[in-house]
Design a protein around this motif. Structure first.
Motif, PDB file in Angstrom:
ATOM      1  N   ARG A 193      36.705  47.089  37.609  1.00 15.92           N
ATOM      2  CA  ARG A 193      36.856  45.634  37.635  1.00 15.92           C
ATOM      3  C   ARG A 193      36.333  45.143  38.983  1.00 15.92           C
ATOM      4  O   ARG A 193      36.653  45.717  40.025  1.00 15.92           O
ATOM      5  CB  ARG A 193      38.316  45.239  37.445  1.00 15.92           C
ATOM      6  N   VAL A 231      40.769  57.578  39.263  1.00 21.46           N
ATOM      7  CA  VAL A 231      41.001  56.543  38.252  1.00 21.46           C
ATOM      8  C   VAL A 231      42.221  56.877  37.408  1.00 21.46           C
ATOM      9  O   VAL A 231      42.621  58.037  37.286  1.00 21.46           O
ATOM     10  CB  VAL A 231      39.771  56.315  37.341  1.00 21.46           C
ATOM     11  N   ALA A 232      42.782  55.837  36.818  1.00 20.88           N
ATOM     12  CA  ALA A 232      44.003  55.986  36.024  1.00 20.88           C
ATOM     13  C   ALA A 232      43.735  56.576  34.646  1.00 20.88           C
ATOM     14  O   ALA A 232      44.575  57.306  34.110  1.00 20.88           O
ATOM     15  CB  ALA A 232      44.680  54.624  35.876  1.00 20.88           C
ATOM     16  N   LEU A 275      39.913  48.268  29.742  1.00 20.59           N
ATOM     17  CA  LEU A 275      38.629  48.188  30.451  1.00 20.59           C
ATOM     18  C   LEU A 275      37.708  49.335  30.042  1.00 20.59           C
ATOM     19  O   LEU A 275      36.492  49.148  29.917  1.00 20.59           O
ATOM     20  CB  LEU A 275      38.853  48.182  31.964  1.00 20.59           C
ATOM     21  N   CYS A 276      38.292  50.512  29.821  1.00 25.59           N
ATOM     22  CA  CYS A 276      37.487  51.639  29.335  1.00 25.59           C
ATOM     23  C   CYS A 276      36.898  51.312  27.961  1.00 25.59           C
ATOM     24  O   CYS A 276      35.731  51.612  27.688  1.00 25.59           O
ATOM     25  CB  CYS A 276      38.336  52.907  29.234  1.00 25.59           C
ATOM     26  N   ILE A 315      39.727  51.214  38.951  1.00 26.28           N
ATOM     27  CA  ILE A 315      41.166  51.032  38.793  1.00 26.28           C
ATOM     28  C   ILE A 315      41.786  52.409  38.967  1.00 26.28           C
ATOM     29  O   ILE A 315      41.602  53.289  38.127  1.00 26.28           O
ATOM     30  CB  ILE A 315      41.528  50.449  37.409  1.00 26.28           C
ATOM     31  N   THR A 316      42.468  52.587  40.067  1.00 30.58           N
ATOM     32  CA  THR A 316      43.021  53.901  40.411  1.00 30.58           C
ATOM     33  C   THR A 316      44.538  53.890  40.309  1.00 30.58           C
ATOM     34  O   THR A 316      45.170  52.833  40.349  1.00 30.58           O
ATOM     35  CB  THR A 316      42.601  54.311  41.831  1.00 30.58           C
ATOM     36  N   ALA A 334      44.035  49.227  32.174  1.00 24.80           N
ATOM     37  CA  ALA A 334      42.904  50.070  32.580  1.00 24.80           C
ATOM     38  C   ALA A 334      42.237  50.686  31.359  1.00 24.80           C
ATOM     39  O   ALA A 334      40.997  50.759  31.274  1.00 24.80           O
ATOM     40  CB  ALA A 334      43.374  51.162  33.546  1.00 24.80           C
ATOM     41  N   ASP A 340      50.041  48.485  33.400  1.00 27.99           N
ATOM     42  CA  ASP A 340      48.811  48.533  34.203  1.00 27.99           C
ATOM     43  C   ASP A 340      47.868  49.622  33.694  1.00 27.99           C
ATOM     44  O   ASP A 340      46.648  49.441  33.683  1.00 27.99           O
ATOM     45  CB  ASP A 340      49.134  48.757  35.679  1.00 27.99           C
ATOM     46  N   GLY A 341      48.431  50.742  33.253  1.00 26.01           N
ATOM     47  CA  GLY A 341      47.603  51.799  32.662  1.00 26.01           C
ATOM     48  C   GLY A 341      46.939  51.335  31.378  1.00 26.01           C
ATOM     49  O   GLY A 341      45.763  51.629  31.135  1.00 26.01           O
ATOM     50  N   PRO A 379      37.771  52.990  34.143  1.00 24.29           N
ATOM     51  CA  PRO A 379      38.040  51.560  34.300  1.00 24.29           C
ATOM     52  C   PRO A 379      37.509  50.999  35.604  1.00 24.29           C
ATOM     53  O   PRO A 379      37.798  51.518  36.685  1.00 24.29           O
ATOM     54  CB  PRO A 379      39.569  51.494  34.246  1.00 24.29           C
TER      55      PRO A 379
END
Length: 153
Positions: free
Chosen positions: A44, A142-143, A68-69, A49-50, A65, A61-62, A42
């Motif tokens: 941005r 990253v998450a 976004l992936c 996004i960590t 992320a 929030d995960g 992810p």
């Protein structure tokens, strides 16, 4: 603009350029009518996004992320289809890795961020098989990292 890209536009999403690989691998490989997309992480605004689920990041929030992936996965499919996302026939399988603590068990809820998005954009073609796996750490902290297999025309 037609089909899937029109649906993305309705949702206010523009696919980015397909992200370049970060190491010694290719971003995608076509074999017959399948495209295997390497793990997408992810990003941005040019940054990663960590975070670690169960420690310093919420499930919501995960999931964001993971979405976004999924956007990056679609960007790679578009690149593999010479810029024509309408050649996509279906999402076959996602394998997702969630940076999480040993006692965190909501990896599927996190990965729903990607799965729900793909169904929202692609309809039935977005329904897929899936694995959602815990990882002690992921590249760059990253998450989430998600790879996928897609059927194309």
């Amino acid at each position: 603009m037609s089909g899937f890209e029109a649906r993305l536009a309705e949702l206010g999403i523009t696919l980015p350029d397909a992200p370049a690989p970060a190491a010694n691998y290719v971003p995608w490989v076509k074999s017959g009518n399948l495209v295997f997309i390497s793990g997408q992480i992810p990003m941005r605004d040019g940054g990663f996004i960590t975070g670690k689920l169960g420690a310093d990041m919420s499930v919501e929030d995960g999931a964001a992320a993971a979405k976004l992936c999924a956007i990056s996965l679609l960007a790679q499919v578009k690149a593999a289809c010479d810029g024509d996302l309408d050649r996509l026939r279906r999402v076959v399988k996602l394998t997702a890795f969630v940076n999480s603590t040993v006692d965190f068990g909501d990896q599927p809820k996190v990965v729903n961020g990607a799965s729900d998005f793909l169904v929202e954009v692609l309809g039935e073609a977005g329904r897929h098989s899936r694995s959602a796996v815990s990882a002690a750490s992921l590249p760059f902290g990253v998450a989430v990292e998600i790879e996928g297999i897609f059927e194309v025309a």
